[in-house]
Design a protein around this motif. Structure first.
Motif, short mmCIF file in Angstrom:
data_model
loop_
_atom_site.label_atom_id
_atom_site.label_comp_id
_atom_site.label_asym_id
_atom_site.label_seq_id
_atom_site.Cartn_x
_atom_site.Cartn_y
_atom_site.Cartn_z
N VAL A 92 0.83 -1.21 0.00
CA VAL A 92 0.00 0.00 0.00
C VAL A 92 0.87 1.26 0.00
O VAL A 92 0.45 2.30 -0.48
CB VAL A 92 -0.97 0.05 1.21
N MET A 93 2.08 1.15 0.52
CA MET A 93 2.98 2.31 0.52
C MET A 93 3.80 2.39 -0.78
O MET A 93 4.76 3.13 -0.86
CB MET A 93 3.94 2.25 1.71
N ASN A 94 3.38 1.58 -1.77
CA ASN A 94 4.03 1.59 -3.07
C ASN A 94 5.44 1.02 -3.03
O ASN A 94 6.28 1.37 -3.85
CB ASN A 94 4.05 3.02 -3.64
N ILE A 95 5.70 0.17 -2.04
CA ILE A 95 7.02 -0.45 -1.93
C ILE A 95 6.98 -1.79 -2.67
O ILE A 95 6.11 -2.62 -2.38
CB ILE A 95 7.40 -0.66 -0.44
N PRO A 96 7.91 -2.01 -3.63
CA PRO A 96 7.87 -3.27 -4.37
C PRO A 96 8.26 -4.45 -3.49
O PRO A 96 9.06 -4.31 -2.57
CB PRO A 96 8.90 -3.05 -5.48
N ARG A 97 7.66 -5.60 -3.77
CA ARG A 97 8.05 -6.82 -3.05
C ARG A 97 7.75 -8.04 -3.92
O ARG A 97 7.00 -7.93 -4.89
CB ARG A 97 7.35 -6.91 -1.69
N LEU A 98 8.34 -9.15 -3.53
CA LEU A 98 8.11 -10.39 -4.27
C LEU A 98 7.19 -11.27 -3.45
O LEU A 98 7.46 -11.56 -2.28
CB LEU A 98 9.43 -11.12 -4.50
N GLU A 99 6.11 -11.70 -4.09
CA GLU A 99 5.23 -12.68 -3.44
C GLU A 99 5.67 -14.06 -3.87
O GLU A 99 5.94 -14.27 -5.06
CB GLU A 99 3.78 -12.45 -3.88
N GLY A 100 5.76 -14.98 -2.92
CA GLY A 100 6.15 -16.35 -3.27
C GLY A 100 7.62 -16.61 -3.11
O GLY A 100 8.12 -17.64 -3.56
N MET A 101 8.33 -15.66 -2.50
CA MET A 101 9.76 -15.88 -2.30
C MET A 101 10.19 -15.18 -1.02
O MET A 101 9.82 -14.02 -0.79
CB MET A 101 10.53 -15.29 -3.48
N ASP A 102 10.93 -15.91 -0.18
CA ASP A 102 11.40 -15.33 1.07
C ASP A 102 12.55 -14.38 0.75
O ASP A 102 13.69 -14.81 0.60
CB ASP A 102 11.86 -16.45 2.01
N SER A 103 12.21 -13.11 0.62
CA SER A 103 13.23 -12.15 0.15
C SER A 103 12.76 -10.74 0.44
O SER A 103 11.63 -10.51 0.86
CB SER A 103 13.41 -12.31 -1.37
N ASP A 104 13.64 -9.79 0.20
CA ASP A 104 13.22 -8.39 0.20
C ASP A 104 13.77 -7.74 -1.07
O ASP A 104 14.86 -8.08 -1.53
CB ASP A 104 13.72 -7.64 1.45
N LEU A 105 12.97 -6.82 -1.61
CA LEU A 105 13.29 -6.25 -2.92
C LEU A 105 13.26 -4.73 -2.85
O LEU A 105 12.47 -4.14 -2.12
CB LEU A 105 12.22 -6.73 -3.92
N SER A 106 14.13 -4.10 -3.63
CA SER A 106 14.09 -2.65 -3.77
C SER A 106 14.40 -2.32 -5.23
O SER A 106 15.27 -2.95 -5.84
CB SER A 106 15.12 -2.01 -2.83
N LEU A 107 13.65 -1.38 -5.79
CA LEU A 107 13.83 -0.99 -7.19
C LEU A 107 14.16 0.49 -7.27
O LEU A 107 13.74 1.28 -6.43
CB LEU A 107 12.55 -1.24 -8.00
N SER A 108 14.92 0.87 -8.31
CA SER A 108 15.21 2.29 -8.50
C SER A 108 15.35 2.57 -9.99
O SER A 108 15.81 1.71 -10.75
CB SER A 108 16.50 2.65 -7.77
N HIS A 109 14.95 3.76 -10.37
CA HIS A 109 15.12 4.19 -11.76
C HIS A 109 15.46 5.66 -11.78
O HIS A 109 14.91 6.46 -11.02
CB HIS A 109 13.82 3.95 -12.56
N HIS A 110 16.40 6.04 -12.64
CA HIS A 110 16.71 7.45 -12.84
C HIS A 110 17.32 7.60 -14.23
O HIS A 110 18.29 6.90 -14.56
CB HIS A 110 17.68 7.96 -11.77
N GLY A 111 16.79 8.49 -15.02
CA GLY A 111 17.36 8.78 -16.35
C GLY A 111 17.50 7.54 -17.20
O GLY A 111 16.51 6.85 -17.48
#
Lengths: 205, 83
Positions: free
Chosen positions: A168-187
Motif C-alpha cells: 500500500v505504501m508503493n514499496i515493491p516486493r516479491l510474493e512467493g519468495m522469502d526475500s526483500d526487494l528494492s527498485l530504483s530508476h533514474h534517467g
C-alpha cells in the motif's frame, strides 16, 4: 531481512552550480557530510554517492517505520565509516533514525548505485543488478522484466510462482519468495537489489 | 493568499520537474509528487527551495518531510504565507 537501493544517472542529475551552494546542501546534508563531499577529489560523484546512500537508507527506514517521509537529512552518514575499495566501490554506515544501515555504492562515469542492509553480514547476499533503460515510456517495466528473466534463469522451478507486487505504501516486493526487494530508476538506468537468505541456493540450480 | 493562488503558483514551480507534462492535467490535492507525477526525489529539494523563494518563506526540515502530496505542500505553504 531488509534491503534498500537507489540509483543516480549522472547525465540526468548534472551538477548545477546551485547544488554546490549552501541552501541546497543544508537541506540534505549535515555539516560533517558537506565538508566530506566538498573536500573530496571528485565532489560531484561524492555528492550523488551520499545522496544515493541516504535514499537507500530512507527506503529501509520506511519499511521498518511504515511511514513515508522525505527525510534525507535525518539519514546521517558517518564520514569516518566511509571507505573506498579502489575508485569504484564505497562502503558507508548510516544512521537511519537510529537504525544502522550498511551500504555499498558502485561509482561509474555514467551512474552511481547504492544498496544498503541493516545486518552487514547480509551485504554479500544481495543481488544488485543495473541495466540501461530502453523502454523510456515505462522504465520500471524494464527492470521488472530483467528481474523476472534473472529469477527464471536462476530458479526455474519456482520463478513461475513469484509475483512482483507493491505494498500500500508503493514499496515493491516479491510474493512467493522469502526475500526483500528494492527498485530504483533514474534517467537512462534502472536497478534492483534483491536480498535472500541464500542467493547461491538458486544461482547454482 | 487564497488557496487557489497557492495551488496555481505551486503548479508553476512543480512543472519543470515533471517529465510527462500530461500528468499535470489532473493535479488535485491527493496527487502524490513522487508516485503520481513521477518527480525524482532529488527534485523535491529543488521544489522546496523554489517554493521558499517564490513565497518568501522558510520550510524547515520537519515540514519538508511532509511535502509528498500537493495537499500537504499547500498546507505547509499557506500556514507560512498567511502567518
Amino acid at each position: 531481512m531488509l534491503v534498500g537501493n537507489d540509483l543516480v544517472c549522472l547525465k540526468t542529475a548534472g551538477y548545477p552550480a546551485k547544488y554546490r551552494e549552501g541552501r541546497f546542501m543544508r537541506k540534505i546534508f549535515t555539516e560533517a557530510e558537506t565538508e566530506f563531499i566538498l573536500s573530496s577529489d571528485d565532489s560531484r560523484s561524492m555528492l550523488w554517492a551520499f545522496w544515493s546512500i541516504k535514499e537507500s537508507a530512507c527506503k529501509i527506514h520506511q519499511k521498518i517505520s511504515g511511514r513515508r517521509r522525505f527525510s534525507p537529512k535525518s539519514m546521517v552518514i558517518d564520514p569516518e565509516s566511509v571507505s573506498q575499495d579502489g575508485r569504484f566501490r564505497l562502503f558507508a554506515e548510516t544512521s537511519a533514525g537510529g537504525i544502522p544501515v550498511h551500504s555499498l555504492t558502485t561509482l561509474t562515469n555514467h551512474y552511481i548505485a547504492t544498496f544498503g542492509v541493516v545486518n552487514p553480514d547480509c551485504l554479500p547476499n544481495v543481488i544488485h543488478q543495473i541495466i540501461s533503460v530502453t523502454h523510456q515510456e515505462n522504465p520500471s517495466e524494464n527492470i521488472r522484466a530483467k528481474l523476472r528473466t534473472d529469477l527464471a534463469m536462476k530458479w526455474p522451478e519456482k520463478a513461475k510462482d513469484i509475483i512482483i507486487t507493491r505494498s500500500v505504501m508503493n514499496i515493491p516486493r516479491l510474493e512467493g519468495m522469502d526475500s526483500d526487494l528494492s527498485l530504483s530508476h533514474h534517467g537512462n538506468f534502472a536497478s534492483y537489489a534483491l536480498l535472500t537468505n541464500n542467493p547461491y541456493e538458486y544461482i547454482l540450480v | 493568499m487564497k488557496e487557489s493562488e497557492i495551488i496555481e503558483k505551486l503548479r508553476e514551480i512543480i512543472s519543470p520537474y515533471v517529465e510527462d507534462k500530461s500528468l499535470l492535467e489532473n493535479v488535485s490535492g491527493e496527487t502524490d509528487l513522487l508516485n503520481d507525477l513521477k518527480i525524482n526525489s532529488a527534485h523535491l529539494v529543488d521544489i522546496i527551495l523554489d517554493a521558499e523563494e517564490v513565497f518568501d518563506i522558510e520550510i524547515d526540515d520537519e515540514a519538508a518531510e511532509e511535502m509528498l502530496t500537493v495537499k500537504e505542500a499547500v498546507r505547509i505553504i499557506s500556514e507560512r504565507v498567511n502567518n
